[in-house]
Design a protein around this motif. Structure first.
Motif, PDB file in Angstrom:
ATOM      1  N   PHE A  49       0.662  -1.092   0.009  1.00 13.38           N
ATOM      2  CA  PHE A  49      -0.165  -0.225  -0.008  1.00 13.38           C
ATOM      3  C   PHE A  49       0.963   1.350   0.155  1.00 13.38           C
ATOM      4  CE2 PHE A  49      -4.049  -1.927   2.027  1.00 13.38           C
ATOM      5  CZ  PHE A  49      -4.300  -2.651   1.021  1.00 13.38           C
ATOM      6  N   LYS A  50       1.963   1.299   0.919  1.00 13.06           N
ATOM      7  CA  LYS A  50       2.789   2.435   0.805  1.00 13.06           C
ATOM      8  C   LYS A  50       3.700   2.444  -0.623  1.00 13.06           C
ATOM      9  CE  LYS A  50       7.259   1.983   2.472  1.00 13.06           C
ATOM     10  NZ  LYS A  50       8.203   2.359   1.870  1.00 13.06           N
ATOM     11  N   MET A  52       2.299   1.745  -3.595  1.00 13.07           N
ATOM     12  CA  MET A  52       1.332   2.126  -4.298  1.00 13.07           C
ATOM     13  C   MET A  52       0.936   3.701  -4.044  1.00 13.07           C
ATOM     14  SD  MET A  52      -1.401  -0.880  -4.110  1.00 13.07           S
ATOM     15  CE  MET A  52      -0.904  -2.382  -4.547  1.00 13.07           C
ATOM     16  N   LYS A  53       0.770   4.007  -2.777  1.00 13.55           N
ATOM     17  CA  LYS A  53       0.892   5.643  -2.366  1.00 13.55           C
ATOM     18  C   LYS A  53       1.754   6.221  -2.739  1.00 13.55           C
ATOM     19  CE  LYS A  53      -0.716   8.566   1.441  1.00 13.55           C
ATOM     20  NZ  LYS A  53      -0.799   8.482   2.884  1.00 13.55           N
ATOM     21  N   ASN A  54       3.227   5.976  -2.945  1.00 16.32           N
ATOM     22  CA  ASN A  54       4.382   6.710  -3.290  1.00 16.32           C
ATOM     23  C   ASN A  54       4.389   6.714  -5.011  1.00 16.32           C
ATOM     24  OD1 ASN A  54       4.606   7.292  -0.485  1.00 16.32           O
ATOM     25  ND2 ASN A  54       6.348   5.636  -0.457  1.00 16.32           N
ATOM     26  N   SER A  58       2.101   0.316  -9.380  1.00 18.61           N
ATOM     27  CA  SER A  58       0.726   0.662 -10.337  1.00 18.61           C
ATOM     28  C   SER A  58       0.431  -0.100 -11.286  1.00 18.61           C
ATOM     29  CB  SER A  58       0.702   2.131 -10.772  1.00 18.61           C
ATOM     30  OG  SER A  58       1.796   2.192 -11.868  1.00 18.61           O
ATOM     31  N   GLY A 108      -8.217  -2.568  -0.703  1.00 20.38           N
ATOM     32  CA  GLY A 108      -7.024  -1.466  -0.825  1.00 20.38           C
ATOM     33  C   GLY A 108      -6.252  -1.161  -1.872  1.00 20.38           C
ATOM     34  N   GLU A 109      -6.079  -2.542  -2.364  1.00 18.34           N
ATOM     35  CA  GLU A 109      -5.220  -2.283  -3.776  1.00 18.34           C
ATOM     36  C   GLU A 109      -5.931  -1.714  -4.852  1.00 18.34           C
ATOM     37  OE1 GLU A 109      -3.332  -6.154  -4.842  1.00 18.34           O
ATOM     38  OE2 GLU A 109      -2.228  -6.391  -3.052  1.00 18.34           O
ATOM     39  N   PHE A 111      -8.227   0.620  -4.693  1.00 15.28           N
ATOM     40  CA  PHE A 111      -8.224   2.053  -4.362  1.00 15.28           C
ATOM     41  C   PHE A 111      -6.910   2.686  -4.749  1.00 15.28           C
ATOM     42  CE2 PHE A 111      -8.146   5.411  -1.442  1.00 15.28           C
ATOM     43  CZ  PHE A 111      -8.880   6.136  -1.660  1.00 15.28           C
ATOM     44  N   LEU A 112      -6.035   1.979  -4.057  1.00 16.05           N
ATOM     45  CA  LEU A 112      -4.794   2.766  -4.167  1.00 16.05           C
ATOM     46  C   LEU A 112      -4.155   2.620  -5.730  1.00 16.05           C
ATOM     47  CD1 LEU A 112      -3.025   1.768  -0.707  1.00 16.05           C
ATOM     48  CD2 LEU A 112      -3.711   4.339  -1.516  1.00 16.05           C
ATOM     49  N   ARG A 115      -5.367   5.373  -7.882  1.00 17.77           N
ATOM     50  CA  ARG A 115      -4.901   6.685  -7.672  1.00 17.77           C
ATOM     51  C   ARG A 115      -3.842   7.059  -8.725  1.00 17.77           C
ATOM     52  NH1 ARG A 115      -3.368   7.951  -1.983  1.00 17.77           N
ATOM     53  NH2 ARG A 115      -3.231   9.838  -2.877  1.00 17.77           N
TER      54      ARG A 115
END
Length: 116
Positions: A49-50, A52-54, A58, A108-109, A111-112, A115
């Motif tokens: 998740f981290k 993906m957020k960074n 993707s 979670g995957e 959604f992230l 993004r």
């Protein structure tokens, strides 16, 4: 997919493999080992998740090299099919916990990864 993400993806599946093995071999069922593997898997999920957020992981990076993505997708699909079959046979060890883990991680995957 870089090496850290690949290892994270494999560790994320650890509770699924432990549940699969414990379902097929009831003599090996051990609640503590399952929960430890669940903790390792949750940690790997948090790492992914981290990433993906960074923006380090993707859909684009996943499918950058089809030679890596296709076997990974086949592996994931087959593992999911086996877990579904064991669920319908009512043999999946800790079935409700496993499915909550799968669904929460998948949401979670999705959604992230969507993004930008």
């Amino acid at each position: 997919m870089n090496t850290r993400v690949f290892i994270g993806e494999l560790l994320q599946d650890l509770p699924l493999w432990i549940a699969l093995i414990m379902s097929l071999y009831p003599d090996l069922q051990n609640e503590y080992i399952f929960y430890i593997s669940l903790g390792v898997g949750a940690g790997a999920t948090a790492f992914l998740f981290k990433e993906m957020k960074n923006g380090n992981y993707s859909f684009e990076t996943l499918f950058n090299k089809p030679s890596e993505a296709v076997p990974f997708l086949i592996y994931s699909f087959l593992l999911l099919i086996i877990l579904i079959v064991l669920t319908f046979q009512d043999r999946l060890y800790m079935g409700s916990v496993v499915w909550i883990y799968i669904i929460a991680g998948s949401i979670g995957e999705i959604f992230l990864m969507r993004r930008k």
